[in-house]
Write a protein that holds these residues in place. Structure first.
Motif, PDB file in Angstrom:
ATOM      1  N   VAL A 167      64.355  35.987  61.627  1.00 34.96           N
ATOM      2  CA  VAL A 167      63.076  36.601  61.966  1.00 34.96           C
ATOM      3  C   VAL A 167      63.244  38.094  62.223  1.00 34.96           C
ATOM      4  CG1 VAL A 167      63.251  36.056  64.439  1.00 34.96           C
ATOM      5  CG2 VAL A 167      60.990  36.397  63.387  1.00 34.96           C
ATOM      6  N   HIS A 168      64.380  38.513  62.825  1.00 31.49           N
ATOM      7  CA  HIS A 168      64.630  39.939  63.038  1.00 31.49           C
ATOM      8  C   HIS A 168      64.876  40.648  61.707  1.00 31.49           C
ATOM      9  CE1 HIS A 168      66.205  38.555  67.208  1.00 31.49           C
ATOM     10  NE2 HIS A 168      64.896  38.655  67.190  1.00 31.49           N
ATOM     11  N   LEU A 169      65.581  39.965  60.811  1.00 31.58           N
ATOM     12  CA  LEU A 169      65.825  40.533  59.484  1.00 31.58           C
ATOM     13  C   LEU A 169      64.516  40.741  58.734  1.00 31.58           C
ATOM     14  CD1 LEU A 169      67.833  41.190  57.093  1.00 31.58           C
ATOM     15  CD2 LEU A 169      67.453  38.808  56.416  1.00 31.58           C
ATOM     16  N   VAL A 170      63.658  39.724  58.724  1.00 26.41           N
ATOM     17  CA  VAL A 170      62.396  39.814  57.987  1.00 26.41           C
ATOM     18  C   VAL A 170      61.544  40.950  58.535  1.00 26.41           C
ATOM     19  CG1 VAL A 170      60.272  38.617  57.374  1.00 26.41           C
ATOM     20  CG2 VAL A 170      62.429  37.376  57.403  1.00 26.41           C
ATOM     21  N   ARG A 171      61.456  41.040  59.851  1.00 20.33           N
ATOM     22  CA  ARG A 171      60.650  42.098  60.471  1.00 20.33           C
ATOM     23  C   ARG A 171      61.135  43.475  60.012  1.00 20.33           C
ATOM     24  NH1 ARG A 171      61.641  41.810  66.347  1.00 20.33           N
ATOM     25  NH2 ARG A 171      63.352  43.191  65.776  1.00 20.33           N
ATOM     26  N   GLY A 176      59.986  48.362  55.459  1.00 21.34           N
ATOM     27  CA  GLY A 176      60.319  49.262  54.360  1.00 21.34           C
ATOM     28  C   GLY A 176      59.583  48.915  53.089  1.00 21.34           C
ATOM     29  N   VAL A 177      60.077  49.433  51.966  1.00 19.18           N
ATOM     30  CA  VAL A 177      59.395  49.256  50.685  1.00 19.18           C
ATOM     31  C   VAL A 177      60.301  48.644  49.622  1.00 19.18           C
ATOM     32  CG1 VAL A 177      57.834  51.182  51.136  1.00 19.18           C
ATOM     33  CG2 VAL A 177      60.001  51.609  49.935  1.00 19.18           C
ATOM     34  N   PHE A 193      61.064  39.165  49.014  1.00 16.51           N
ATOM     35  CA  PHE A 193      60.236  40.219  49.606  1.00 16.51           C
ATOM     36  C   PHE A 193      60.033  41.329  48.584  1.00 16.51           C
ATOM     37  CE2 PHE A 193      64.657  40.933  50.624  1.00 16.51           C
ATOM     38  CZ  PHE A 193      64.871  42.295  50.418  1.00 16.51           C
ATOM     39  N   ARG A 194      58.854  41.974  48.659  1.00 17.72           N
ATOM     40  CA  ARG A 194      58.536  43.013  47.677  1.00 17.72           C
ATOM     41  C   ARG A 194      57.587  44.031  48.298  1.00 17.72           C
ATOM     42  NH1 ARG A 194      57.488  40.060  43.115  1.00 17.72           N
ATOM     43  NH2 ARG A 194      55.302  39.709  43.663  1.00 17.72           N
ATOM     44  N   HIS A 195      58.066  45.264  48.440  1.00 11.68           N
ATOM     45  CA  HIS A 195      57.251  46.387  48.904  1.00 11.68           C
ATOM     46  C   HIS A 195      56.525  46.082  50.218  1.00 11.68           C
ATOM     47  CE1 HIS A 195      58.347  47.852  45.074  1.00 11.68           C
ATOM     48  NE2 HIS A 195      57.364  47.332  44.372  1.00 11.68           N
ATOM     49  N   GLY A 196      57.265  45.596  51.207  1.00 12.61           N
ATOM     50  CA  GLY A 196      56.688  45.368  52.522  1.00 12.61           C
ATOM     51  C   GLY A 196      55.970  44.047  52.690  1.00 12.61           C
ATOM     52  N   LEU A 197      56.145  43.127  51.740  1.00 12.59           N
ATOM     53  CA  LEU A 197      55.490  41.822  51.805  1.00 12.59           C
ATOM     54  C   LEU A 197      56.503  40.720  51.505  1.00 12.59           C
ATOM     55  CD1 LEU A 197      52.307  42.587  49.666  1.00 12.59           C
ATOM     56  CD2 LEU A 197      52.382  42.444  52.178  1.00 12.59           C
ATOM     57  N   VAL A 198      56.381  39.586  52.183  1.00 13.96           N
ATOM     58  CA  VAL A 198      57.064  38.367  51.752  1.00 13.96           C
ATOM     59  C   VAL A 198      56.135  37.697  50.757  1.00 13.96           C
ATOM     60  CG1 VAL A 198      58.034  36.143  52.434  1.00 13.96           C
ATOM     61  CG2 VAL A 198      58.245  38.093  53.951  1.00 13.96           C
ATOM     62  N   VAL A 199      56.642  37.374  49.571  1.00 18.38           N
ATOM     63  CA  VAL A 199      55.765  36.879  48.508  1.00 18.38           C
ATOM     64  C   VAL A 199      56.114  35.472  48.043  1.00 18.38           C
ATOM     65  CG1 VAL A 199      55.214  39.194  47.696  1.00 18.38           C
ATOM     66  CG2 VAL A 199      57.182  37.986  46.727  1.00 18.38           C
ATOM     67  N   ASP A 200      57.267  34.948  48.445  1.00 18.75           N
ATOM     68  CA  ASP A 200      57.620  33.602  48.017  1.00 18.75           C
ATOM     69  C   ASP A 200      58.730  33.073  48.908  1.00 18.75           C
ATOM     70  OD1 ASP A 200      57.455  31.300  46.569  1.00 18.75           O
ATOM     71  OD2 ASP A 200      58.428  32.060  44.764  1.00 18.75           O
ATOM     72  N   ALA A 201      58.804  31.750  49.017  1.00 17.97           N
ATOM     73  CA  ALA A 201      59.861  31.117  49.819  1.00 17.97           C
ATOM     74  C   ALA A 201      60.006  29.674  49.379  1.00 17.97           C
ATOM     75  CB  ALA A 201      59.532  31.181  51.311  1.00 17.97           C
ATOM     76  N   THR A 202      61.228  29.154  49.484  1.00 26.54           N
ATOM     77  CA  THR A 202      61.507  27.742  49.251  1.00 26.54           C
ATOM     78  C   THR A 202      62.394  27.236  50.380  1.00 26.54           C
ATOM     79  OG1 THR A 202      63.479  28.220  47.913  1.00 26.54           O
ATOM     80  CG2 THR A 202      61.373  28.004  46.744  1.00 26.54           C
ATOM     81  N   ASP A 239      52.407  40.266  55.354  1.00 27.74           N
ATOM     82  CA  ASP A 239      52.892  41.579  55.744  1.00 27.74           C
ATOM     83  C   ASP A 239      53.477  41.544  57.161  1.00 27.74           C
ATOM     84  OD1 ASP A 239      50.669  41.433  57.395  1.00 27.74           O
ATOM     85  OD2 ASP A 239      49.549  43.005  56.348  1.00 27.74           O
ATOM     86  N   ARG A 240      53.981  42.664  57.617  1.00 26.31           N
ATOM     87  CA  ARG A 240      54.649  42.720  58.902  1.00 26.31           C
ATOM     88  C   ARG A 240      53.700  42.464  60.072  1.00 26.31           C
ATOM     89  NH1 ARG A 240      56.454  45.914  63.066  1.00 26.31           N
ATOM     90  NH2 ARG A 240      58.690  45.807  63.541  1.00 26.31           N
ATOM     91  N   PRO A 241      52.481  43.047  60.098  1.00 28.92           N
ATOM     92  CA  PRO A 241      51.569  42.744  61.222  1.00 28.92           C
ATOM     93  C   PRO A 241      51.258  41.262  61.353  1.00 28.92           C
ATOM     94  CG  PRO A 241      50.833  44.709  60.072  1.00 28.92           C
ATOM     95  CD  PRO A 241      51.943  44.131  59.242  1.00 28.92           C
TER      96      PRO A 241
END
Length: 368
Positions: A167-171, A176-177, A193-202, A239-241
């Protein structure tokens, strides 16, 4: 104009249990972190000090280059303001990449305002990350820890959840970008992750936001972070928020239950007599949790199968255990084995006591 690195103070609720030991940024991850720019950075410096790093501040480009040239040991990380009194951070990063000694030195560029061309410019000069103020001091410390695990000249980094929780890593990554992927080494899971967003996970056969949430709850062990283009279509966007406001509070509740609650490896089963007595006081949806405890599943397996949020399911299971509705499966199994070893019930076996004598009927002597 000089860009200042204003570090957002960390909220008390996000401090990991165990403080410094939870991140374990000391020891091998220690060393110097060079902060380049005119402004003082008390929050960033304090965060780095608390995590075992030595922050060193210089005013501008010339002083930074002079310090790097005169030092035998390179810093673990360089944080550079995009605008400097004697140049700019992008040019300084380009000079570092052109120097054989500092070519692979991790560099974070920080800008006061986000500009569309900054992302491409940062990538062009080889910056490891581009951040926009306000910058969370904790994220700088996490990125410093991550960059300490670089694999040679590759843009691949090794880490472990025991030293750097996911969770600290993701934050930090979402501040960043950059784009890339995190892959667990000891479990079945990954996220993109892509440009400040998490976009997929398994995770364990699931895909999407549910898989991402469960990966943060249960993912453990070593993992790799690989930076690079991730062009495949995602399944969700976070996103981060949203992560900090909606996901992290549930993770903190989950972690608190894991510390003082039911062991995830425990096998529980249902005491149906107790359930019948307590049922009128329980919510209707609790059946979704109860039915998964069949004596074979562990608490962890139940949480992975239940469709409720993990913290809510964990709290429900803990409450049912306190009420006596859920009991350790091993106790029931021991009772069953004891009953089987006793053999069948002895209902019709003759007793060892002598049978009572029959009394003569009245008048039998007279009849004879």
């Amino acid at each position: 104009m000089v860009a200042h690195l204003h570090a957002a103070p960390p909220p008390p609720s996000s401090t990991p249990a165990g403080g410094r030991d939870a991140l374990d940024l000391s020891g091998e991850a220690g060393g110097c972190v060079l902060l380049v720019g005119e402004a003082a950075r008390p929050a960033v410096a304090e965060a780095l000090l608390a995590e075992g790093f030595e922050p060193v501040r210089v005013e501008g480009m010339r002083e930074a280059l002079a310090r790097l040239a005169s030092s035998e040991a390179l810093p673990r990380l360089v944080v550079i303001d995009a605008e400097l009194p004697d140049g700019d951070g992008f040019s300084l990063c380009g000079l570092l990449r052109a120097d054989a000694k500092a070519a692979h030195l991790p560099v974070l560029l920080v800008a006061r305002h986000q500009e569309e061309f900054h992302r491409d410019l940062a990538a062009g000069v080889g910056a490891d990350e581009y951040l926009v103020e306000p910058v969370d001091a904790r994220d700088v410390a996490v990125l410093a820890r991550l960059k300490a695990g670089r694999r040679g000249e590759e843009d691949v980094y090794d880490a472990h959840t025991g030293q750097l929780p996911l969770v600290h890593l993701v934050r930090a990554l979402l501040s960043g970008v950059r784009s890339g992927r995190v892959i667990l080494l000891e479990d079945t899971g990954s996220f993109t992750f892509r440009h400040g967003l998490v976009v997929d996970a398994t995770f364990h056969g699931e895909r999407g936001s549910l898989a991402f949430r469960r990966l943060l709850c249960f993912g453990a062990g070593g993992y790799t972070v690989t930076f690079g283009p991730e062009l495949h279509r995602g399944t969700f966007s976070m996103d981060r928020p949203y992560l900090c406001e909606q996901v992290v509070p549930g993770l903190e509740r989950f972690e608190a239950l894991r510390v003082r609650g039911l062991p995830l490896a425990a096998r529980l089963t249902v005491d149906f007599n107790r359930l019948a007595r307590e049922l009128p006081t329980l919510p209707e949806d609790v059946e979704q949790v109860v039915r998964l405890f069949d004596g074979r599943r562990t608490v962890r397996a139940m949480l992975l199968e239940c469709r409720f949020p993990e913290a809510l399911s964990y709290e429900a299971a803990t409450r049912l255990f306190m009420l006596g509705v859920l009991v350790p499966a091993i106790l029931v199994e021991e009772r069953e084995r004891a009953r089987e070893s006793a053999g069948p019930p002895r209902l019709f076996e003759p007793t060892s006591e002598p049978a009572p004598e029959l009394m003569d009927e009245p008048g039998s002597d007279d009849a004879s």
